[in-house]
Design an enzyme around this catalytic site. Structure first.
Site, mmCIF file in Angstrom:
data_model
loop_
_atom_site.group_PDB
_atom_site.id
_atom_site.type_symbol
_atom_site.label_atom_id
_atom_site.label_comp_id
_atom_site.label_asym_id
_atom_site.label_seq_id
_atom_site.Cartn_x
_atom_site.Cartn_y
_atom_site.Cartn_z
ATOM 1 N N LYS A 175 -7.314 -16.389 -13.797
ATOM 2 C CA LYS A 175 -7.115 -15.927 -12.419
ATOM 3 C C LYS A 175 -7.540 -17.026 -11.450
ATOM 4 C CE LYS A 175 -9.580 -13.544 -9.413
ATOM 5 N NZ LYS A 175 -9.038 -14.114 -8.171
ATOM 6 N N GLU A 250 -20.445 -21.893 -13.454
ATOM 7 C CA GLU A 250 -20.606 -23.079 -12.593
ATOM 8 C C GLU A 250 -20.685 -22.584 -11.164
ATOM 9 O OE1 GLU A 250 -21.013 -26.023 -13.736
ATOM 10 O OE2 GLU A 250 -20.552 -25.523 -15.813
ATOM 11 N N CYS A 284 -18.411 -28.602 -4.316
ATOM 12 C CA CYS A 284 -19.737 -28.133 -4.738
ATOM 13 C C CYS A 284 -20.714 -29.286 -4.897
ATOM 14 C CB CYS A 284 -19.615 -27.352 -6.044
ATOM 15 S SG CYS A 284 -18.807 -28.328 -7.333
ATOM 16 N N GLU A 386 -26.376 -22.396 0.878
ATOM 17 C CA GLU A 386 -25.152 -23.193 0.744
ATOM 18 C C GLU A 386 -24.202 -22.852 1.896
ATOM 19 O OE1 GLU A 386 -22.268 -22.217 -2.344
ATOM 20 O OE2 GLU A 386 -22.066 -24.350 -2.791
HETATM 21 P P1 NAD Z 1 -16.168 -16.891 -5.149
HETATM 22 O O1 NAD Z 1 -17.346 -16.679 -6.034
HETATM 23 O O2 NAD Z 1 -16.010 -16.044 -3.970
HETATM 24 O O3 NAD Z 1 -14.807 -16.747 -5.971
HETATM 25 C C1 NAD Z 1 -14.538 -17.519 -7.123
HETATM 26 C C2 NAD Z 1 -13.546 -16.760 -7.989
HETATM 27 O O4 NAD Z 1 -14.180 -15.592 -8.501
HETATM 28 C C3 NAD Z 1 -12.301 -16.283 -7.260
HETATM 29 O O5 NAD Z 1 -11.187 -16.407 -8.124
HETATM 30 C C4 NAD Z 1 -12.611 -14.825 -6.989
HETATM 31 O O6 NAD Z 1 -11.480 -14.010 -6.852
HETATM 32 C C5 NAD Z 1 -13.377 -14.455 -8.244
HETATM 33 N N1 NAD Z 1 -14.265 -13.291 -8.119
HETATM 34 C C6 NAD Z 1 -14.894 -12.822 -7.015
HETATM 35 N N2 NAD Z 1 -15.605 -11.707 -7.318
HETATM 36 C C7 NAD Z 1 -15.424 -11.488 -8.649
HETATM 37 C C8 NAD Z 1 -15.905 -10.495 -9.546
HETATM 38 N N3 NAD Z 1 -16.711 -9.506 -9.147
HETATM 39 N N4 NAD Z 1 -15.530 -10.564 -10.840
HETATM 40 C C9 NAD Z 1 -14.729 -11.564 -11.274
HETATM 41 N N5 NAD Z 1 -14.225 -12.521 -10.459
HETATM 42 C C10 NAD Z 1 -14.585 -12.489 -9.159
HETATM 43 O O7 NAD Z 1 -16.213 -18.427 -4.765
HETATM 44 P P2 NAD Z 1 -15.266 -19.192 -3.748
HETATM 45 O O8 NAD Z 1 -15.640 -18.790 -2.361
HETATM 46 O O9 NAD Z 1 -13.870 -19.092 -4.204
HETATM 47 O O10 NAD Z 1 -15.722 -20.715 -4.004
HETATM 48 C C11 NAD Z 1 -16.793 -21.325 -3.373
HETATM 49 C C12 NAD Z 1 -18.006 -21.358 -4.271
HETATM 50 O O11 NAD Z 1 -17.691 -22.005 -5.504
HETATM 51 C C13 NAD Z 1 -19.140 -22.173 -3.695
HETATM 52 O O12 NAD Z 1 -20.336 -21.475 -3.891
HETATM 53 C C14 NAD Z 1 -19.135 -23.447 -4.525
HETATM 54 O O13 NAD Z 1 -20.353 -24.131 -4.609
HETATM 55 C C15 NAD Z 1 -18.716 -22.930 -5.841
HETATM 56 N N6 NAD Z 1 -18.189 -24.003 -6.670
HETATM 57 C C16 NAD Z 1 -18.938 -24.434 -7.727
HETATM 58 C C17 NAD Z 1 -18.487 -25.479 -8.526
HETATM 59 C C18 NAD Z 1 -19.273 -25.969 -9.710
HETATM 60 O O14 NAD Z 1 -18.708 -26.693 -10.522
HETATM 61 N N7 NAD Z 1 -20.536 -25.618 -9.852
HETATM 62 C C19 NAD Z 1 -17.250 -26.065 -8.238
HETATM 63 C C20 NAD Z 1 -16.522 -25.602 -7.140
HETATM 64 C C21 NAD Z 1 -16.992 -24.560 -6.366
#
Ligand code: NAD
Length: 483
Positions: A175, A250, A284, A386
């Site tokens: 997804k 991650e 990130c 963050e």
């Molecule tokens: P998010 O956590 O809102 O969403 C990430 C994904 O998870 C999306 O596909 C979303 O639909 C899904 N999701 C949301 N709730 C869920 C649930 N309850 N069950 C299963 N899936 C669910 O994050 P975002 O706003 O899309 O991205 C930004 C965040 O990602 C920042 O915190 C950033 O630091 C982090 N990030 C981390 C890395 C890393 O490698 N550590 C890399 C890129 C981004």
């Protein structure tokens, strides 16, 4: 004009969501809806898991070289359609076209190629017990696995999970973020065009708490590889851990950029502008807390502000643009509210932090100029939480111990950057900095073989190279006694 409906890709076929509902997909640079994405529910996930289950044994039964060949085909096809993918990634995220061309899409191609090569070199362990016998380890695919990715580097991170999962012989239900679904849609078309075996990669679009959670809670999904926010990671763990699924998380970061007065100044300055604001600060790994040794502080402050205020914020299509649009209106408002908070906490915004109206087709887009903030306490929310946008704080320090305490003084531990010419200091600090990744005198140099991930609230587990292949396989030890 009728806007495009993106579809799910299940068992090699394009499918409407079972419930018939769609979500709006925006172009951040214009603030306008330009396509619709399936608002999938557990029935769509069920169908995808069914297709992945049906394809499992054939895919796992292929020789690694044969799986690698399929993945190379995908990589070649994406590369052949580079212009299409680049334009789509920029349109969907708001990032400059130049960045999508230099980073996002080439890296997605590399992810498929890298794991196609790596699986042909993967081997398992053997432990010889002198005079007793021998142990050897079998590493089998897990079966059906779930891959869930965020919006900031859409195809780059989506493929970073899918590629090792497929290479290791798993079938996948994936997804992408509902905020940036478009290049995953293109990938499903590429799979269909290349004749990629049906059911091996299934892509289901939709909301996190609905589609994502249905993947995480499905009993046939044996592992979840997730990249996204820390609070989402916590939620996913609470669903998947009691089901004893393998989990790779991650998560977020609040990364320090530590600058000593003996650094290579020009190199540090230009890399620090990039490490602060590349992709509008929505990586990130961006360094959002900059600490500068006091003798260099005033010079750095002046030069950094001058460079940052010279960055061009505007239309992602424009070759001159450094800072594109923020990914959504909601995210833009979150960033602006953090800039307000920083002021309330006593911070002084030295440059940027303004919502701007970009010209022409971008007049309704979501643009904020890059902000540099000074004068904040290390314990305040601006320095602890963050923000994930074009906002950095700067502060002076006097001693190594002091800056180590600042660097390690948040709940996160994803990456850090250190600038110094003193080799002893570099090694000494490398050992003490609490992060999964540390760049010394550089930033974002990536060797895909290295372990990638964070400590503390930045995650659990490591991606990259053999770590990812180990995650996506189950080891079984076999012990044979001899006389
Ligand atoms: P998010 O956590 O809102 O969403 C990430 C994904 O998870 C999306 O596909 C979303 O639909 C899904 N999701 C949301 N709730 C869920 C649930 N309850 N069950 C299963 N899936 C669910 O994050 P975002 O706003 O899309 O991205 C930004 C965040 O990602 C920042 O915190 C950033 O630091 C982090 N990030 C981390 C890395 C890393 O490698 N550590 C890399 C890129 C981004």
């Amino acid at each position: 004009m009728k806007l495009e409906n993106i579809k799910n890709y299940i068992g090699g076929k394009f499918r409407e969501p079972t419930g018939g509902q769609y979500l709006e997909n925006y172009e951040p640079a214009t603030g306008k809806v330009y396509s619709y994405i399936p608002d999938s529910d557990e029935r769509d996930v069920e169908a995808a898991v069914g297709a992945a289950t049906a394809a499992r044994s054939d895919w796992a039964g292929l020789k690694p070289e044969e799986r690698a060949k399929w993945m190379m085909k995908l990589a070649d096809a994406i590369e052949n359609d580079m212009d299409l993918y680049v334009a789509a990634e920029s349109k969907d995220t708001g990032k400059p076209v130049s960045l999508a061309r230099a980073m996002d899409i080439p890296r997605a191609v590399s992810n498929f190629r890298f794991f196609a090569h790596t699986i042909t070199q993967f081997s398992s362990e053997s432990h010889f017990m002198q005079g007793v016998g021998i142990n050897y380890t079998l590493r089998s695919p897990l079966g059906v696995v779930g891959c869930i990715s965020p919006w900031n580097l859409p195809l780059y991170l989506f493929s970073w999970k899918i590629a090792p999962a497929l290479a290791a012989g798993n079938t996948v239900v994936a997804k992408p973020s509902e905020v940036t679904p478009y290049t995953a849609w293109l990938l499903s078309k590429t799979c269909a065009e290349t004749g990629f075996p049906p059911g091996v990669l299934n892509i289901v679009h939709g909301l996190g708490h609905k589609t994502g959670e249905a993947i995480c809670s499905h009993p046939e999904v044996k592992a979840i590889s997730f990249t996204g926010g820390t609070s989402t990671g916590k939620r996913i763990a609470s669903v998947a851990a009691p089901m004893f699924k393998k989990l790779s998380l991650e998560l977020g970061g609040k990364n320090p950029n530590i600058i000593f007065a003996d650094c290579d100044y020009e190199e540090m300055l230009s890399v620090s502008v990039r490490s602060s604001f590349a992709n509008q600060g929505q990586i990130c790994l961006c360094g959002s807390r900059i600490y500068v040794e006091r003798p260099l502080y005033e010079k750095f402050r002046k030069d950094f502000i001058s460079r940052v205020s010279g960055l061009v914020t505007g239309d992602p299509h424009d070759g001159e643009t450094n800072i594109g649009a923020l990914v959504s209106e909601q995210h833009m408002n979150k960033i602006l509210s953090y800039i307000d908070l920083a002021r309330q906490e006593g911070g002084i915004v030295l440059t940027g932090g303004e919502k701007i109206i970009a010209g022409g087709r971008c007049s309704q887009g979501w643009f904020v100029t890059p902000a540099v903030i000074e004068g904040l306490d290390q314990s305040c929310r601006t320095n602890q939480e963050e923000i994930f946008g074009p906002v950095v704080t700067i502060a002076p320090f006097d001693t190594e111990e002091e800056v180590l305490a600042y660097a390690n003084g948040t709940g996160y531990g994803l990456s850090a950057t250190l600038w110094t010419q003193d080799l002893n200091r570099a090694h000494r600090m490398a050992e003490k900095i609490e992060s999964g990744i540390l760049w010394i005198n550089c930033w974002l140099i990536r060797d895909l073989r290295t372990p990638f991930g964070g400590v503390k609230h930045s995650g659990v587990g490591r991606e990259g190279g053999l770590e990812a292949l180990r995650f996506f396989t189950e080891p079984k030890n076999i012990c044979i006694k001899y006389h």
